[in-house]
Scaffold this motif. Structure first.
Motif, PDB file in Angstrom:
ATOM      1  N   ALA A  34       0.821  -1.209   0.000  1.00 58.04           N
ATOM      2  CA  ALA A  34       0.000   0.000   0.000  1.00 58.04           C
ATOM      3  C   ALA A  34       0.860   1.266   0.000  1.00 58.04           C
ATOM      4  CB  ALA A  34      -0.933   0.017   1.214  1.00 58.04           C
ATOM      5  N   VAL A  35       2.108   1.134   0.463  1.00 55.84           N
ATOM      6  CA  VAL A  35       3.010   2.293   0.495  1.00 55.84           C
ATOM      7  C   VAL A  35       4.266   2.034  -0.344  1.00 55.84           C
ATOM      8  CG1 VAL A  35       2.202   3.271   2.677  1.00 55.84           C
ATOM      9  CG2 VAL A  35       3.963   1.509   2.718  1.00 55.84           C
ATOM     10  N   SER A  36       4.124   1.178  -1.362  1.00 52.66           N
ATOM     11  CA  SER A  36       5.186   0.875  -2.331  1.00 52.66           C
ATOM     12  C   SER A  36       6.427   0.241  -1.699  1.00 52.66           C
ATOM     13  CB  SER A  36       5.578   2.134  -3.095  1.00 52.66           C
ATOM     14  OG  SER A  36       4.462   2.671  -3.746  1.00 52.66           O
ATOM     15  N   VAL A  37       6.221  -0.620  -0.715  1.00 54.26           N
ATOM     16  CA  VAL A  37       7.317  -1.380  -0.107  1.00 54.26           C
ATOM     17  C   VAL A  37       7.024  -2.854  -0.363  1.00 54.26           C
ATOM     18  CG1 VAL A  37       8.424  -2.028   2.066  1.00 54.26           C
ATOM     19  CG2 VAL A  37       7.745   0.339   1.696  1.00 54.26           C
ATOM     20  N   PRO A  38       7.971  -3.593  -0.965  1.00 58.86           N
ATOM     21  CA  PRO A  38       7.713  -5.016  -1.188  1.00 58.86           C
ATOM     22  C   PRO A  38       7.585  -5.743   0.149  1.00 58.86           C
ATOM     23  CG  PRO A  38       9.996  -4.475  -1.676  1.00 58.86           C
ATOM     24  CD  PRO A  38       9.296  -3.178  -1.392  1.00 58.86           C
ATOM     25  N   VAL A  39       6.600  -6.634   0.267  1.00 64.06           N
ATOM     26  CA  VAL A  39       6.351  -7.295   1.548  1.00 64.06           C
ATOM     27  C   VAL A  39       7.421  -8.339   1.874  1.00 64.06           C
ATOM     28  CG1 VAL A  39       3.875  -6.875   1.538  1.00 64.06           C
ATOM     29  CG2 VAL A  39       4.761  -8.951   0.479  1.00 64.06           C
ATOM     30  N   ASP A  40       8.229  -8.722   0.904  1.00 66.37           N
ATOM     31  CA  ASP A  40       9.274  -9.711   1.152  1.00 66.37           C
ATOM     32  C   ASP A  40      10.655  -9.059   1.317  1.00 66.37           C
ATOM     33  OD1 ASP A  40       9.324  -8.905  -1.496  1.00 66.37           O
ATOM     34  OD2 ASP A  40       9.899 -10.874  -2.276  1.00 66.37           O
ATOM     35  N   PHE A  41      10.677  -7.849   1.877  1.00 70.24           N
ATOM     36  CA  PHE A  41      11.945  -7.134   2.053  1.00 70.24           C
ATOM     37  C   PHE A  41      12.790  -7.786   3.146  1.00 70.24           C
ATOM     38  CE2 PHE A  41       9.014  -5.019   4.966  1.00 70.24           C
ATOM     39  CZ  PHE A  41       9.754  -4.953   6.137  1.00 70.24           C
ATOM     40  N   GLU A  42      14.092  -7.492   3.085  1.00 72.43           N
ATOM     41  CA  GLU A  42      15.036  -7.873   4.138  1.00 72.43           C
ATOM     42  C   GLU A  42      15.496  -6.599   4.824  1.00 72.43           C
ATOM     43  OE1 GLU A  42      18.339 -10.439   3.093  1.00 72.43           O
ATOM     44  OE2 GLU A  42      17.213 -11.117   1.342  1.00 72.43           O
ATOM     45  N   ILE A  43      15.854  -6.718   6.086  1.00 77.46           N
ATOM     46  CA  ILE A  43      16.347  -5.555   6.828  1.00 77.46           C
ATOM     47  C   ILE A  43      17.866  -5.640   6.914  1.00 77.46           C
ATOM     48  CG2 ILE A  43      16.344  -4.350   9.040  1.00 77.46           C
ATOM     49  CD1 ILE A  43      13.495  -5.370   9.453  1.00 77.46           C
ATOM     50  N   LEU A  44      18.509  -4.570   6.482  1.00 78.34           N
ATOM     51  CA  LEU A  44      19.962  -4.465   6.603  1.00 78.34           C
ATOM     52  C   LEU A  44      20.289  -4.026   8.022  1.00 78.34           C
ATOM     53  CD1 LEU A  44      20.933  -2.383   3.461  1.00 78.34           C
ATOM     54  CD2 LEU A  44      21.696  -4.685   3.958  1.00 78.34           C
ATOM     55  N   ASP A  45      21.165  -4.732   8.700  1.00 75.53           N
ATOM     56  CA  ASP A  45      21.569  -4.241  10.013  1.00 75.53           C
ATOM     57  C   ASP A  45      22.542  -3.079   9.814  1.00 75.53           C
ATOM     58  OD1 ASP A  45      23.937  -5.463   9.333  1.00 75.53           O
ATOM     59  OD2 ASP A  45      23.839  -7.006  10.867  1.00 75.53           O
ATOM     60  N   ASP A  46      22.832  -2.364  10.884  1.00 72.91           N
ATOM     61  CA  ASP A  46      23.647  -1.153  10.767  1.00 72.91           C
ATOM     62  C   ASP A  46      25.022  -1.378  10.137  1.00 72.91           C
ATOM     63  OD1 ASP A  46      21.755   0.665  11.609  1.00 72.91           O
ATOM     64  OD2 ASP A  46      22.317   0.521  13.716  1.00 72.91           O
ATOM     65  N   PRO A  47      25.780  -2.422  10.526  1.00 73.96           N
ATOM     66  CA  PRO A  47      27.099  -2.598   9.887  1.00 73.96           C
ATOM     67  C   PRO A  47      27.007  -2.849   8.379  1.00 73.96           C
ATOM     68  CG  PRO A  47      26.997  -3.850  11.920  1.00 73.96           C
ATOM     69  CD  PRO A  47      25.609  -3.341  11.656  1.00 73.96           C
ATOM     70  N   LEU A  48      26.054  -3.673   7.942  1.00 75.50           N
ATOM     71  CA  LEU A  48      25.925  -3.932   6.502  1.00 75.50           C
ATOM     72  C   LEU A  48      25.436  -2.700   5.756  1.00 75.50           C
ATOM     73  CD1 LEU A  48      24.454  -7.541   6.430  1.00 75.50           C
ATOM     74  CD2 LEU A  48      26.749  -6.804   5.794  1.00 75.50           C
ATOM     75  N   SER A  49      24.561  -1.956   6.380  1.00 74.96           N
ATOM     76  CA  SER A  49      24.080  -0.721   5.771  1.00 74.96           C
ATOM     77  C   SER A  49      25.235   0.267   5.599  1.00 74.96           C
ATOM     78  CB  SER A  49      22.979  -0.108   6.646  1.00 74.96           C
ATOM     79  OG  SER A  49      22.617   1.157   6.177  1.00 74.96           O
ATOM     80  N   LEU A  50      26.043   0.420   6.641  1.00 80.17           N
ATOM     81  CA  LEU A  50      27.188   1.329   6.557  1.00 80.17           C
ATOM     82  C   LEU A  50      28.165   0.867   5.480  1.00 80.17           C
ATOM     83  CD1 LEU A  50      28.893   3.711   7.506  1.00 80.17           C
ATOM     84  CD2 LEU A  50      29.846   2.207   9.275  1.00 80.17           C
ATOM     85  N   LEU A  51      28.441  -0.421   5.430  1.00 80.48           N
ATOM     86  CA  LEU A  51      29.364  -0.937   4.421  1.00 80.48           C
ATOM     87  C   LEU A  51      28.867  -0.634   3.014  1.00 80.48           C
ATOM     88  CD1 LEU A  51      31.913  -2.584   3.781  1.00 80.48           C
ATOM     89  CD2 LEU A  51      30.486  -4.635   3.876  1.00 80.48           C
ATOM     90  N   GLN A  52      27.588  -0.845   2.767  1.00 84.07           N
ATOM     91  CA  GLN A  52      27.043  -0.578   1.440  1.00 84.07           C
ATOM     92  C   GLN A  52      27.045   0.915   1.125  1.00 84.07           C
ATOM     93  OE1 GLN A  52      26.586  -3.021  -0.670  1.00 84.07           O
ATOM     94  NE2 GLN A  52      26.138  -1.538  -2.252  1.00 84.07           N
ATOM     95  N   ARG A  53      26.721   1.750   2.128  1.00 86.00           N
ATOM     96  CA  ARG A  53      26.759   3.206   1.909  1.00 86.00           C
ATOM     97  C   ARG A  53      28.172   3.658   1.588  1.00 86.00           C
ATOM     98  NH1 ARG A  53      23.647   4.153   7.112  1.00 86.00           N
ATOM     99  NH2 ARG A  53      25.726   4.759   7.704  1.00 86.00           N
ATOM    100  N   LEU A  54      29.173   3.080   2.268  1.00 85.47           N
ATOM    101  CA  LEU A  54      30.566   3.432   1.974  1.00 85.47           C
ATOM    102  C   LEU A  54      30.948   3.022   0.553  1.00 85.47           C
ATOM    103  CD1 LEU A  54      32.243   2.415   5.349  1.00 85.47           C
ATOM    104  CD2 LEU A  54      32.127   4.731   4.402  1.00 85.47           C
ATOM    105  N   ARG A  55      30.555   1.823   0.149  1.00 81.24           N
ATOM    106  CA  ARG A  55      30.863   1.352  -1.212  1.00 81.24           C
ATOM    107  C   ARG A  55      30.243   2.272  -2.266  1.00 81.24           C
ATOM    108  NH1 ARG A  55      29.488  -4.958  -0.182  1.00 81.24           N
ATOM    109  NH2 ARG A  55      31.514  -5.580   0.630  1.00 81.24           N
ATOM    110  N   ILE A  56      28.980   2.605  -2.055  1.00 77.78           N
ATOM    111  CA  ILE A  56      28.285   3.447  -3.037  1.00 77.78           C
ATOM    112  C   ILE A  56      28.857   4.858  -3.032  1.00 77.78           C
ATOM    113  CG2 ILE A  56      26.060   4.546  -3.530  1.00 77.78           C
ATOM    114  CD1 ILE A  56      24.768   1.824  -2.849  1.00 77.78           C
TER     115      ILE A  56
END
Length: 186
Positions: A49-71
């Motif tokens: 209903a708010v354009s979020v896929p219901v089968d999403f995964e949650i990135l924990d903080d370390p993985l999120s930071l790692l991906q943000r650094l890479r990008i």
């Protein structure tokens, strides 16, 4: 019952089960967990209903930071290669490695057009959002804010046609007496 930490939610659940037993009639309609877990469960059941896929995964903080650094690194290097003024001045001001870290920290934040670095920071932010969307992932920043379609009232949370009754407890009682939640459960 919403808490700020998983440990607190576990302690509340443990105290309730110890005092009331494991009765499905009591615990089935009751959500005990963190704000992040509650919003995640709500998005899993009604996310489309708010354009979020219901089968999403949650990135924990370390993985999120790692991906943000890479990008951030990838986008800064591409901006330098293209001689993009905002990327060049950002790296000149901070140096390459600190610039990557600053850019990663600022991903997802709105950078106004008046900032000399808005071009590269918005470019990096868009790349990170596109990556998350393509991977069907959310990070904790996505769960910190209630979706725009969600209405939060003092006694309920509403997302489209789903209502969740809420109780705000500012302090947890040391003693739980029989039927203390009967008004809420019933």
């Amino acid at each position: 019952l919403l808490t700020f930490g998983e440990r607190a939610a576990g302690e509340i659940r443990e105290r309730l089960e110890k005092r009331l037993g494991r009765r499905p009639a009591i615990f089935r309609p009751l959500f005990i967990g963190t704000l992040h877990a509650y919003f995640a469960s709500l998005l899993r059941s009604r996310g489309e209903a708010v354009s979020v896929p219901v089968d999403f995964e949650i990135l924990d903080d370390p993985l999120s930071l790692l991906q943000r650094l890479r990008i951030s690194r990838r986008e800064l290097l591409a901006g330098l290669k293209e001689k993009e003024p905002s990327a060049v001045s950002f790296v000149r001001h901070f140096g390459l490695f600190p610039a990557v870290r600053h850019a990663a920290d600022l991903l997802g934040k709105k950078i106004g057009p008046g900032s000399p670095y808005s071009g590269i920071l918005n470019r990096s932010g868009t790349a990170y959002l596109d990556w998350k969307r393509g991977q069907k992932r959310l990070d904790f920043d996505d769960l910190d804010l209630a979706p725009a379609a969600m209405e939060i009232k003092h006694n309920e949370i509403v997302l489209n046609d789903q209502f969740s009754r809420t109780l705000y407890a500012y302090n947890w009682p040391n003693y739980i007496y029989p039927n203390w939640m009967s008004q809420i459960v019933n």
